[in-house]
Design a protein around this motif. Structure first.
Motif, PDB file in Angstrom:
ATOM      1  N   UNK A  98       0.840  -1.195   0.000  1.00  0.00           N
ATOM      2  CA  UNK A  98       0.000   0.000   0.000  1.00  0.00           C
ATOM      3  C   UNK A  98       0.877   1.249   0.000  1.00  0.00           C
ATOM      4  N   UNK A  99       0.707   2.079  -1.010  1.00  0.00           N
ATOM      5  CA  UNK A  99       1.432   3.346  -1.111  1.00  0.00           C
ATOM      6  C   UNK A  99       0.646   4.475  -0.442  1.00  0.00           C
ATOM      7  N   UNK A 100      -0.702   4.407  -0.566  1.00  0.00           N
ATOM      8  CA  UNK A 100      -1.580   5.447  -0.025  1.00  0.00           C
ATOM      9  C   UNK A 100      -2.849   4.791   0.505  1.00  0.00           C
ATOM     10  N   UNK A 101      -3.234   5.168   1.725  1.00  0.00           N
ATOM     11  CA  UNK A 101      -4.513   4.750   2.295  1.00  0.00           C
ATOM     12  C   UNK A 101      -5.352   6.008   2.486  1.00  0.00           C
ATOM     13  N   UNK A 102      -6.636   5.928   2.090  1.00  0.00           N
ATOM     14  CA  UNK A 102      -7.537   7.086   2.164  1.00  0.00           C
ATOM     15  C   UNK A 102      -8.775   6.715   2.964  1.00  0.00           C
ATOM     16  N   UNK A 103      -9.141   7.579   3.884  1.00  0.00           N
ATOM     17  CA  UNK A 103     -10.378   7.423   4.644  1.00  0.00           C
ATOM     18  C   UNK A 103     -11.274   8.632   4.407  1.00  0.00           C
ATOM     19  N   UNK A 104     -12.528   8.378   4.069  1.00  0.00           N
ATOM     20  CA  UNK A 104     -13.543   9.422   3.971  1.00  0.00           C
ATOM     21  C   UNK A 104     -14.269   9.424   5.312  1.00  0.00           C
ATOM     22  N   UNK A 105     -14.239  10.541   5.999  1.00  0.00           N
ATOM     23  CA  UNK A 105     -14.778  10.634   7.352  1.00  0.00           C
ATOM     24  C   UNK A 105     -16.295  10.786   7.315  1.00  0.00           C
ATOM     25  N   UNK A 106     -16.962   9.950   8.093  1.00  0.00           N
ATOM     26  CA  UNK A 106     -18.408  10.027   8.283  1.00  0.00           C
ATOM     27  C   UNK A 106     -18.674  10.257   9.763  1.00  0.00           C
ATOM     28  N   UNK A 107     -19.890  10.684  10.135  1.00  0.00           N
ATOM     29  CA  UNK A 107     -20.164  10.934  11.549  1.00  0.00           C
ATOM     30  C   UNK A 107     -19.819   9.751  12.461  1.00  0.00           C
ATOM     31  N   UNK A 108     -20.088   8.540  12.019  1.00  0.00           N
ATOM     32  CA  UNK A 108     -19.823   7.378  12.863  1.00  0.00           C
ATOM     33  C   UNK A 108     -18.379   6.900  12.868  1.00  0.00           C
ATOM     34  N   UNK A 109     -17.529   7.486  12.016  1.00  0.00           N
ATOM     35  CA  UNK A 109     -16.145   7.017  11.923  1.00  0.00           C
ATOM     36  C   UNK A 109     -15.124   8.099  12.268  1.00  0.00           C
ATOM     37  N   UNK A 110     -15.592   9.234  12.768  1.00  0.00           N
ATOM     38  CA  UNK A 110     -14.698  10.374  13.016  1.00  0.00           C
ATOM     39  C   UNK A 110     -13.475  10.010  13.851  1.00  0.00           C
ATOM     40  N   UNK A 111     -13.711   9.446  15.008  1.00  0.00           N
ATOM     41  CA  UNK A 111     -12.598   9.139  15.916  1.00  0.00           C
ATOM     42  C   UNK A 111     -11.615   8.169  15.284  1.00  0.00           C
ATOM     43  N   UNK A 112     -12.144   7.108  14.702  1.00  0.00           N
ATOM     44  CA  UNK A 112     -11.245   6.102  14.112  1.00  0.00           C
ATOM     45  C   UNK A 112     -10.470   6.675  12.938  1.00  0.00           C
ATOM     46  N   UNK A 113     -11.144   7.440  12.045  1.00  0.00           N
ATOM     47  CA  UNK A 113     -10.483   7.971  10.853  1.00  0.00           C
ATOM     48  C   UNK A 113      -9.485   9.080  11.173  1.00  0.00           C
ATOM     49  N   UNK A 114      -9.733   9.830  12.235  1.00  0.00           N
ATOM     50  CA  UNK A 114      -8.863  10.948  12.578  1.00  0.00           C
ATOM     51  C   UNK A 114      -7.724  10.558  13.518  1.00  0.00           C
ATOM     52  N   UNK A 115      -7.940   9.555  14.366  1.00  0.00           N
ATOM     53  CA  UNK A 115      -6.938   9.221  15.383  1.00  0.00           C
ATOM     54  C   UNK A 115      -6.396   7.797  15.282  1.00  0.00           C
ATOM     55  N   UNK A 116      -7.289   6.815  15.328  1.00  0.00           N
ATOM     56  CA  UNK A 116      -6.848   5.429  15.413  1.00  0.00           C
ATOM     57  C   UNK A 116      -6.229   4.915  14.111  1.00  0.00           C
ATOM     58  N   UNK A 117      -6.944   5.088  13.000  1.00  0.00           N
ATOM     59  CA  UNK A 117      -6.454   4.541  11.741  1.00  0.00           C
ATOM     60  C   UNK A 117      -5.135   5.163  11.290  1.00  0.00           C
TER      61      UNK A 117
END
Length: 176
Positions: A98-117
């Protein structure tokens, strides 16, 4: 509901039947990945299409695939950019591919997409991570530096970065 035993491995995830829900593995716990909204999917699909048209031939974009972080952890980014060759019959890829991983933030995934992932992707050595916020669409691009992500660029209009390749992405091109 939360699982009581945290002893699952990537082998258990790979052994799930084809019709099983999408899951991520977090410290041995199977976490069901919620279905993304249409807006979320549109952003991811438009980015996939843009990457397919602009990425160099040694890289290929994908959606709805898993990344094996280690034996007890896996993630399902919204979009990935993989180093070729890519096995067309695989649903999971090693983090090294994997060269690039992308997360699209949704209300239910904010914490995981911004901090954990981001922390998990960084620990796995994935060189680039993008977070895309919705309403309005805003892209944050991070590069891995000394084991941590540093903000390389961000924009709600045009993202300009030199890695993983020279990119000039007009945000309106991925805005539904």
């Amino acid at each position: 509901m939360r699982q009581r035993l945290a002893n699952h491995t990537i082998e258990d995830v790979l052994a799930l039947p084809d019709d099983a829900p999408r899951v991520e593995l977090r410290d041995g716990v199977l976490v069901v990945v919620p279905s993304p909204t249409i807006g979320h999917q549109n952003i991811g699909n438009l980015l996939w299409m843009w990457l397919r048209q602009h990425a160099p031939v040694d890289l290929t974009p994908a959606t709805a695939v898993g990344v094996a972080i280690n034996y007890r952890n896996s993630l399902e980014p919204d979009v990935v950019l993989l180093k070729r060759p890519v096995a067309a019959d695989h649903h999971y890829f090693e983090a090294e591919q994997v060269m690039l991983a992308v997360e699209v933030v949704s209300p239910g995934t904010r914490r995981r997409d911004r901090l954990e992932k981001p922390a998990d992707y960084a620990d796995a050595g994935i060189p680039h991570y993008w977070r895309i916020e919705q309403n309005p669409v805003h892209v944050y691009a991070y590069d891995l530096v000394d084991g941590r992500y540093e903000l390389a660029a961000d924009s709600a209009e045009e993202l300009i970065v030199a890695k993983p390749f020279d990119i000039r992405l007009r945000v309106r091109d991925i805005t539904p």
